[in-house]
Scaffold this motif. Structure first.
Motif: not given
Length: 521
Positions: A492-501, A506-516
């Motif tokens: 949903s997001e990486y296919v249809w909502n990339r601009a918002s990501l 959210g497009l960075a490969l290491d986005f999952h390591t960004t602290p909350l």
């Protein structure tokens, strides 16, 4: 012949009008308007079950379990699967399964003055935003259900947290109302959790509020007194636990962890959870829950797997841990299971034990160790009872924990300090981990991140989560950093909502390591 048929059809349409024959928005064989309560049961199913779907992956971040294979998986290395919807089930349920269905149920309940159902609807919405922001950080809140939009902007986590509080406080108000069309029997028809008892839903709302407020523990705005007050208004015993019973009539309504579903068969326990229960971390205290929750090897010895070792390492066939159903290899189909890993085991959303550990942590951090110790002991005691209850859901194999075993364990100085002065965060959070093992994946992962996985407890000098060690071979996209969030749902997001990501990184490969935001000071 075809020309004659088309001519006749044209005449019929022209003389009768198209509204009766071609109204595609009307189904003569099904109701166009449904009762507000009919939306509820499927959403309750997914509210409890979708965390287990994602728990297959989050549970590897938290080292609940390990998936032995010829190569160490991305998730066991704190990574993710690119171009995949793995660990995106809760995202799907909140925005699609709940989605407009929850909007409709909410609107109908409000219009009909069904305040009890409205309160339940607000709890469901709050739950959705809570689990998603804890998994992903920024989420879509304001524009989430705007049917005029095709792309959606993300809201920051602070806003999401405040929205959860707003919804829960509204639910608390509505669930105390007895006027209007409040009706136990009406709600009970589809309430497969509390059978229409709004007072128990009220307790759940307070429990969820306590959980939300306790996540602020690293911030100057943290108010442990508010956390304790919410817990005290929530569950009073295990009888209040939020449990879902699965009907077991077809595959999709069998417990997700049951052997018939085959979703956890190949997973095995880690050294981390085993060492919390075998007397290694709580020195000398062999936890009676170990043999009722975990699996022995065929030779009768309890072992865990090293998350940095490929497959089963050097373990022989008789040394390899059994599956969680209690059998070697993939055995166990149509046989009695164990603990939560049985076709008919009830699955919790929130438990009394979990809330008592939340209270213990809040009291400890406020300096009230006496209250903390009392809640801590209740947490362990009630979880022992919870384990016994789950092993009776379908007559599973493990024997019940006896009163003698329970008393002896609670008398161990390694587990329960002789005085409040001896209590540490290592005690509280490690025992909370045990109580949430196998089901409380969202909260367990939040706990680990709040303490940066390996923080030391100043009082004990030990890690808060005793013995937790991150993988030595982190996923390549981590760039040496530990996982902090899960990327949004790919399809949903990486296919249809990339601009918002892109706006939130959210497009960075290491986005999952960004602290909350919530875990930061």
């Amino acid at each position: 012949m075809k020309k004659i048929y088309l001519l006749i059809l044209a005449v019929v349409i022209s003389t009768t009008g198209c509204e009766k024959y071609l109204d595609v928005n009307t189904n003569p064989n099904a109701p166009q308007e449904v009762s507000a309560n009919l939306y509820l049961a499927p959403m309750l199913h997914w509210m409890v079950t979708s965390p287990q779907y994602d728990g297959r992956f989050i549970g590897r971040y938290t080292q609940n379990w390990y998936l032995p294979s010829t190569a160490i998986s991305t998730w066991d290395r704190m990574g993710y699967d690119p171009s995949s919807d793995n660990a995106a089930q809760q995202f799907r349920e909140v925005y699609w399964t709940f989605g407009q269905n929850l909007v409709d149920m909410t609107n109908k309940a409000q219009a009909e003055e069904r305040w009890d159902l409205l309160g339940v609807a607000q709890i469901l919405k709050a739950w959705g935003f809570q689990v998603l922001t804890d998994m992903h950080g920024e989420i879509i809140v304001k524009e989430a259900f705007d049917q005029t939009k095709f792309t959606f902007n993300y809201d920051d986590q602070e806003y999401a947290y405040l929205e959860v509080q707003k919804l829960l406080n509204a639910a608390i108000v509505n669930l105390q109302r007895t006027d209007g069309a409040v009706n136990v029997a009406y709600l009970a028809k589809t309430d497969k959790m509390y059978n229409g008892d709004r007072t128990k839903w009220l307790k759940l709302a307070y429990g969820m509020l306590a959980l939300n407020l306790n996540h602020y523990s690293n911030k100057a705005t943290y108010k442990p007194a508010d956390v304790i007050a919410a817990v005290d208004k929530s569950f009073g015993s295990n009888a209040d636990d939020a449990l879902l019973t699965y009907p077991n009539t077809q595959n999709n309504d069998i417990n997700f962890w049951g052997r018939s579903r085959d979703n956890i068969t190949n997973y095995r326990q880690t050294n981390f959870i085993l060492n919390l229960m075998n007397g290694t971390q709580f020195v000398g205290a062999d936890d009676p829950r170990k043999s009722r929750m975990l699996a022995s090897s065929p030779d009768g010895i309890f072992r865990g797997l090293d998350i940095n070792t490929i497959n089963f390492g050097a373990l022989t066939a008789t040394q390899r841990p059994n599956n969680f159903h209690g059998y070697a290899g993939t055995d166990g189909l149509q046989k009695p299971g164990s603990y939560l890993f049985d076709d008919k085991a009830k699955m919790p959303l929130m438990t009394y034990a979990q809330l008592q550990f939340i209270k213990a942590e809040a009291a400890y951090r406020s300096g009230d160790k006496t209250t903390a110790l009392a809640a801590y002991k209740i947490g362990i005691s009630s979880h022992i009872d919870f384990v016994n209850a789950r092993n009776l859901d379908n007559g599973q194999q493990p024997m019940q924990i006896t009163a003698v075993e329970k008393t002896a364990f609670l008398a161990s100085a390694a587990v329960v300090p002789a005085s409040a002065a001896g209590l540490t965060l290592s005690h509280i959070m490690s025992q909370k981990y045990i109580a949430q093992w196998g089901w409380g994946h969202n909260e367990t992962w939040m706990d680990l991140r709040r303490y940066n996985y390996t923080n030391l407890d100043p009082a004990s000098g030990k890690q808060v989560f005793m013995g937790f060690t991150p993988p030595t071979n982190l996923y390549v996209d981590n760039n040496g950093k530990i996982v902090q969030r899960i990327r949004m749902r790919y399809n949903s997001e990486y296919v249809w909502n990339r601009a918002s990501l892109e706006k939130i990184g959210g497009l960075a490969l290491d986005f999952h390591t960004t602290p909350l935001w919530i875990t930061q000071p």
